[in-house]
Structure formats: C-alpha cells, structure tokens
Design a protein around this motif. Structure first.
Motif, short mmCIF file in Angstrom:
data_model
loop_
_atom_site.label_atom_id
_atom_site.label_comp_id
_atom_site.label_asym_id
_atom_site.label_seq_id
_atom_site.Cartn_x
_atom_site.Cartn_y
_atom_site.Cartn_z
N PHE A 39 0.82 -1.20 0.00
CA PHE A 39 0.00 0.00 0.00
C PHE A 39 0.86 1.26 0.00
O PHE A 39 2.02 1.22 0.41
CB PHE A 39 -0.91 0.03 1.24
CG PHE A 39 -1.80 -1.17 1.35
CD1 PHE A 39 -2.97 -1.26 0.61
CD2 PHE A 39 -1.47 -2.21 2.21
CE1 PHE A 39 -3.78 -2.37 0.72
CE2 PHE A 39 -2.28 -3.32 2.33
CZ PHE A 39 -3.44 -3.41 1.58
N PRO A 40 0.29 2.39 -0.42
CA PRO A 40 0.99 3.67 -0.28
C PRO A 40 1.24 3.96 1.19
O PRO A 40 0.51 3.50 2.07
CB PRO A 40 0.01 4.68 -0.89
CG PRO A 40 -0.90 3.87 -1.74
CD PRO A 40 -1.02 2.53 -1.08
N ALA A 41 2.28 4.73 1.48
CA ALA A 41 2.64 5.04 2.87
C ALA A 41 1.48 5.68 3.62
O ALA A 41 1.27 5.42 4.80
CB ALA A 41 3.86 5.94 2.90
N LYS A 42 0.72 6.53 2.94
CA LYS A 42 -0.37 7.22 3.63
C LYS A 42 -1.45 6.25 4.11
O LYS A 42 -2.12 6.50 5.11
CB LYS A 42 -0.99 8.29 2.73
CG LYS A 42 -1.63 7.78 1.46
CD LYS A 42 -2.19 8.94 0.64
CE LYS A 42 -2.85 8.43 -0.64
NZ LYS A 42 -3.38 9.56 -1.45
N GLU A 87 9.39 7.43 3.20
CA GLU A 87 10.02 8.71 3.51
C GLU A 87 8.98 9.83 3.54
O GLU A 87 8.13 9.95 2.65
CB GLU A 87 11.09 9.02 2.46
CG GLU A 87 11.97 10.22 2.80
CD GLU A 87 12.90 9.95 3.97
OE1 GLU A 87 13.66 10.85 4.34
OE2 GLU A 87 12.88 8.82 4.52
N GLY A 88 9.06 10.63 4.61
CA GLY A 88 8.16 11.76 4.75
C GLY A 88 6.79 11.42 5.29
O GLY A 88 5.96 12.31 5.49
N VAL A 93 11.42 2.99 9.66
CA VAL A 93 11.75 1.74 8.99
C VAL A 93 12.89 1.03 9.72
O VAL A 93 13.89 1.66 10.08
CB VAL A 93 12.14 2.00 7.52
CG1 VAL A 93 12.53 0.70 6.83
CG2 VAL A 93 10.99 2.68 6.78
N PHE A 94 12.75 -0.28 9.92
CA PHE A 94 13.74 -1.11 10.61
C PHE A 94 14.11 -2.30 9.73
O PHE A 94 13.29 -3.22 9.54
CB PHE A 94 13.18 -1.65 11.93
CG PHE A 94 13.01 -0.61 13.00
CD1 PHE A 94 13.85 -0.58 14.10
CD2 PHE A 94 11.99 0.33 12.92
CE1 PHE A 94 13.69 0.36 15.09
CE2 PHE A 94 11.82 1.28 13.90
CZ PHE A 94 12.68 1.30 14.99
N SER A 145 13.23 8.37 7.59
CA SER A 145 12.41 7.23 8.00
C SER A 145 13.22 6.13 8.69
O SER A 145 12.63 5.19 9.22
CB SER A 145 11.70 6.64 6.77
OG SER A 145 12.63 6.30 5.76
N PHE A 146 14.54 6.24 8.72
CA PHE A 146 15.39 5.21 9.32
C PHE A 146 15.25 5.28 10.83
O PHE A 146 15.72 6.20 11.49
CB PHE A 146 16.84 5.45 8.89
CG PHE A 146 17.82 4.38 9.32
CD1 PHE A 146 17.41 3.09 9.57
CD2 PHE A 146 19.17 4.69 9.43
CE1 PHE A 146 18.31 2.11 9.95
CE2 PHE A 146 20.09 3.72 9.80
CZ PHE A 146 19.66 2.43 10.06
N GLY A 147 14.61 4.25 11.43
CA GLY A 147 14.32 4.28 12.86
C GLY A 147 15.18 3.39 13.72
O GLY A 147 15.25 3.57 14.93
N GLY A 148 15.83 2.40 13.10
CA GLY A 148 16.64 1.49 13.90
C GLY A 148 16.90 0.20 13.14
O GLY A 148 16.60 0.09 11.94
#
Length: 613
Positions: A39-42, A87-88, A93-94, A145-148
């Motif tokens: 799906f789209p990020a939204k 992104e945005g 994202v992990f 978006s890089f969270g860990g």
C-alpha cells in the motif's frame, strides 16, 4: 501520558489501531512488509502504523580487508526502496539484518556431532559486522524514515554449546578447565551440585557470550547514531509444544534439522496462555536477564499439521486446512488471542506469518478492537500484573544438565513442560503466581511474599539455590516438589503428583487443548489438598473463564475472558473476601459483594474493578 498500540499483521502489514493510554508501557507496533509494500505510505499511516520492519539481511561486504560497500547495486536498490516508500510519512523503517544466519566458516558455531560450521559463533570477533553496520547506517541515515535495526530473528546457542576451537580456548582461559564432555551432562549424580560444576560454568559462559555479542553490536550502533533503536527476536527454540519432537531421535540425527538452539530464558519469565514469540529491545550493555524489554507478544498463525513430526502448538482451533499440510488459526480463535493477550497486561500483539490472515480475520481484529479494547483503554489507568501468591520454580540447573538428550530432543525441555503444566493448573484455579528462574534468585527476600513455592522434575539445584530455599523454609515458607524430583531439601514436601502428562503429549507430537486440560485435572486432584483456598482471589464456577489479575497499585482489575469459542458462559465468581465491585465494562456499581454472577459471550471480555475496604 503513557502510550500503547495494539496491532495486527495482515497480508504484509500490521494494522495498528490507535494509541492507547494503558498498562504503563511506551509501546509501538512494527509492521512487517515485503520487498514491495502493498500500500501507499499514507494508507499505512491512516491505520496508525508508526514503524515497519523488513527482511534484507546485512547486504554489505568488505572488500580489500576493510572497505565496506553494498554487495550489489540490486541489493542497495531493494533496501532503499522500502525507505523511499515511507520517507516523509512519519513511519520509521527497521531492516532485519539476520547476522546470526550468515555463513562464515571461520566464525560459525560447531556442534558436538557434526563438524560442519553453521550459525554465527558468539565468541567470534564482531569488528567485521560493526564495520559493515557502520557503512549500512551511514548509507541509510540520509532517510528520515530510518528508525533502527532489528539485528536477528531467534539467534541462539546450539545444544551442548558451540565447541569450536575459539570457544574451547576461551573457556579454558577463563576457567582453567576443558569444555565438559557428554558424560559430564549424563553421568553427574542428581541432586545438589556446586555452582562451579563444569556444565554450569559452560552454560553461563555461552549465555554471557550471546549477551555480550549483541550488546557490543548495539553499543556500536548507538555510538554512531544514538537515536536508532536496536531490536531482536529472542530464540523461542520451539518450546512449549512448538519444539520439534522426533521420538527415538538421537542427537546426531536431530542436529541435521538445524533447529537445535537453546531457548532464551525471557520466554519463561511471564506465563502467557497463547504467546509463542517476542520482539524485544537489545540493551547496549550486557544484562544477565537476556532481552527482558518486550516490545510485542506474538503468535504463529499457521500450524503444521499434527500428523507431521514437526508440529506447532495447536492450542487454538484451526480453520480449514491449507495446502502443504498447514492449518490457519480460526477467526474466533484469533479474537480470543487478541483479548486474552491484552488481558494479561501484554506490551503489544504481533502476528506471524502475514499470509495466514484473510479478510475475515481483518474484520474480526477490527471489531475486537472497536468493541472491546478501544472503549476500555480510553478509561483504564496504567496497569501491571498483580504479584503472585504462589511461585513456580524453574530450575535452570536442571535444564543445563538436560541440554544433551538421549532419545528425544524434547527431553531438553521436559522441565519447561512440567512448569507449563503447573502454571496452567494454577491459572485455572484463579491463583495469581509468578515463574521464578533459579539463576536469577539471589536472596531469600525475593521469596518472602510467596505463600508457597512449587515445582516438578527438579533433578538438579545449585547449593546456593538450595540454601535460599532452606532459609525460606526456616522462616515459615512452604516448598512442594513432586516425588520424581531428585533434589532433597530438609523441610520441603514431596508429593505424588503427575506433571508429565502434558510433556508426553507434546513429545508424541499430538498435543491438544484437551491434553492440557486433562493434565490440569490430574494436578488438581492433588494440589487442591495442598493449596490454601485463600490463594485464589477469584474462583469461577466455570473452567472456561480465564481470570487475569492486574492492578494500578490501589485497586485490582479482573480481566475475565471467555475461553470458549462457541458458547456463552454463565458463571458465578467467588472472591476470597468482600470487595466493593464495579463492572468496569458496563460502568455499573455492583456494591459490596463476596461473589457476582457474569455472563460472557464466546471469546468475550468483562472487566471488574475490586476495591478492598
């Protein structure tokens, strides 16, 4: 406000319902996505998702010794595609790097039966991994978006420990002795043993290695980017019926299955009815507790058919059979899992695998949230489990000596299943209890609030643990073991009760919910004569009701779940004293009572608030 999210992994996503002020945990849910998100990020964001994780390995290689670079341009594009997708969006994202499963012959574990290297050895140097991780982090840090990073999925130590030359030399350097032989596991006299026994030193040595390995990786990640979180999925080792069972299987044969890693102790610290795996946070300094900071509790939604000698736990009903001899959890059982795990005070819920769920599962999960969880959580205070009145003792020493089996690999987990059986029996009797791990028991004071300590199959204890139990007994405590236990402690009681029926059912690969209930009935015939009635805070007249005790530090909250998937259960609840009772679900004051009547729909939930006076 403390936050929690309940979430559901559905066809490549976890549907996160909302942020909830419950249970005093700062909780988020991770959505597993494939190489191409559906799906789209939204769309994910609208569902409340704040983080996703995906399998990519660590697609970085070292060339010319120390220079790190992507393994291929294709790997870079596949990895960055996920970050670009989210992104945005506000979703973190992990990547799952799966370091444990990488093939490095000179840095891999060697088991006692097959010399072929397999799995990462935890005594191996981590500089190569750190160098690759630093490049990986640097490359991905351009994405907000890089969270860990989730380092691994069920890493573990092979049965009997890794016996590579590196581990052998390090062990001898640290302890001045050789790695224990098979005979040290098999031929040591049962009873009380010294903490310095070679088998125990070897076990602690291996456990320390795995903790240090991941702590060092977490520290390196934090040093480069302190805001990144570091997670792992601890080794479930297929325990509690999920453990592979092959009757009359010698170690040499079983190790070929490559699923002979050791259960991480964090899986024993909280008894939960339907939970099979965890996603946990890794600390950046070694901890004796393994990975105790749970992020989510999980359930395997697809079971291997019980006719195959590699079954998963069928303690929930299955829907129609799927191809490849697999069965999927039924919609009603899914609802029960959500509610029961929620009622246990869990940090969160996560399902695996994604392809198991259908639109019917999605609708059931959404309805369960909207009609049960959401309206209640908006009104609940921060809750945690009530302290146990009884303790179930899990002997890590007994488990250590069972790590090399003779006839069936599940012998390694016999004591686990005995503790499972006792825990389930206490749960059904409405007795709040805690599972205590022997090697984390440091002082008699830790036992003072328990009225009784109970266990079965205690074949080995360290002298220090025996001394703690002796002090507890001398101060008026009560210790009850079954007569098969080989450890003898003056003042302890030894009774004839069978806690092995569930283990035998599991070992034959045909375990069913009826087997667990039958085991509880066997135990109840004896334990009902040994356990004080006042240990039960609430006793339902129906055994189909699950009584879960939570508290905000002042009042007690009874989370009552109908375990029956087909029938409305009507039951009288008898309390151990008079309480001011509020039906929290219906927002109705029931006055001062020592019993109440309830009627709960299939897989339904009712919450009562009890106030002492």
């Amino acid at each position: 406000m403390i936050k929690k999210i309940i979430a559901f992994q559905i066809i490549g996503i976890i549907i996160s319902i909302t942020t909830l002020p419950v249970f005093a945990h700062d909780f988020r849910i991770f959505c597993h996505v494939g190489p191409k998100p559906l799906f789209p990020a939204k769309t994910y964001r609208k569902m409340g998702i704040d983080a996703v994780w995906f399998n990519c390995g660590l697609p970085v290689k070292l060339s010319r010794g120390t220079k790190a670079e992507w393994i291929s341009e294709e790997d870079r594009e596949k990895t960055e595609r996920i970050f670009k997708h989210f992104e945005g969006s506000g979703i973190r994202v992990f990547p799952l790097t799966s370091i444990f499963y990488e093939s490095h012959p000179d840095k891999s574990q060697i088991n006692r039966w097959i010399a072929k290297p397999h799995y990462r050895c935890f005594s191996s140097d981590v500089e190569d991994v750190i160098c690759r991780l630093r490049f990986f982090i640097e490359e991905l840090s351009k994405y907000k978006s890089f969270g860990g990073i989730c380092l691994d999925d069920e890493p573990g130590i092979q049965a009997g420990g890794c016996v590579c030359e590196r581990c052998r030399e390090l062990f001898k350097k640290n302890y001045g002795i050789d790695v224990p032989a098979k005979t040290d596991f098999w031929d040591t006299a049962e009873g009380i043993v010294a903490e310095t026994h070679p088998v125990l030193l070897w076990t602690h040595f291996q456990e320390k290695l795995i903790r240090s390995f991941y702590a060092n990786l977490a520290a390196a990640i934090k040093e480069q980017a302190h805001h990144l979180e570091v997670l792992t999925i601890p080794a479930a080792a297929y325990f509690s019926g999920k453990q592979f069972s092959i009757p009359n299987c010698e170690p040499e044969k079983f190790v070929k299955s490559r699923r002979n890693v050791t259960l991480d102790k964090c899986h024993l610290q909280d008894y939960q009815l339907y939970v099979q795996f965890y996603m946990n946070r890794v600390r950046s300094s070694p901890s004796p507790d393994g990975w105790p900071e749970k992020v989510a509790d999980g359930l395997c939604l697809i079971m291997t058919d019980s006719g195959v000698r590699r079954p998963n736990i069928p303690i929930f009903s299955a829907s129609a059979e799927r191809p490849n001899e697999k069965k999927t959890i039924s919609v009603s059982a899914l609802k029960r899992f959500i509610i029961q795990t929620f009622a246990e005070g869990a940090n969160g819920i996560v399902y695996f695998p994604e392809q198991a769920l259908t639109c019917e599962h999605v609708n059931a999960a959404t309805e369960t949230f909207e009609h049960f969880i959401k309206p209640l959580c908006n009104r609940l205070p921060a809750l945690h489990r009530v302290k146990g009145k009884a303790a179930v003792l899990y002997s890590t020493t007994t488990r250590a000596f069972a790590d090399i089996w003779r006839n069936n690999p599940i012998e390694r987990y016999k004591h686990v299943h005995q503790c499972d059986a006792i825990s389930y029996a206490l749960f059904r009797k409405g007795i709040p209890f805690d599972v205590i791990l022997e090697d984390e028991l440091k002082s008699p004071k830790e036992l003072e609030h328990f009225k009784i300590v109970i266990s079965a199959g205690i074949n080995y204890l360290t002298k220090g643990s025996a001394d703690i139990l002796t002090t507890y007994l001398n101060k008026g405590g009560r210790v009850v073991f079954d007569k098969t236990s080989k450890v003898k402690i003056p003042g302890a009681e030894f009774h004839e009760f069978n806690a092995e029926y569930w283990f035998r059912a599991v070992s034959q690969g045909v375990q069913r919910p009826a087997d667990l209930e039958f085991q509880a009935g066997i135990l109840d015939n004896v334990l009902s004569k040994l356990l004080d009635d006042n240990l039960s805070i609430c006793r339902p007249t129906s055994r189909r009701l699950n009584i879960n005790y939570l508290t905000d530090g002042l009042d007690m909250y009874l989370f009552i779940v109908n375990d029956d998937l087909n029938t409305n259960v009507r039951s009288n609840l008898r309390f151990n004293q008079k309480y001011s009772v509020e039906d929290f679900t219906a927002q109705k004051d029931s006055g001062v009572q020592n019993s109440v009547f309830v009627s709960i729909e299939p897989a339904g939930l009712k919450i009562l608030r009890l106030t002492s006076f």
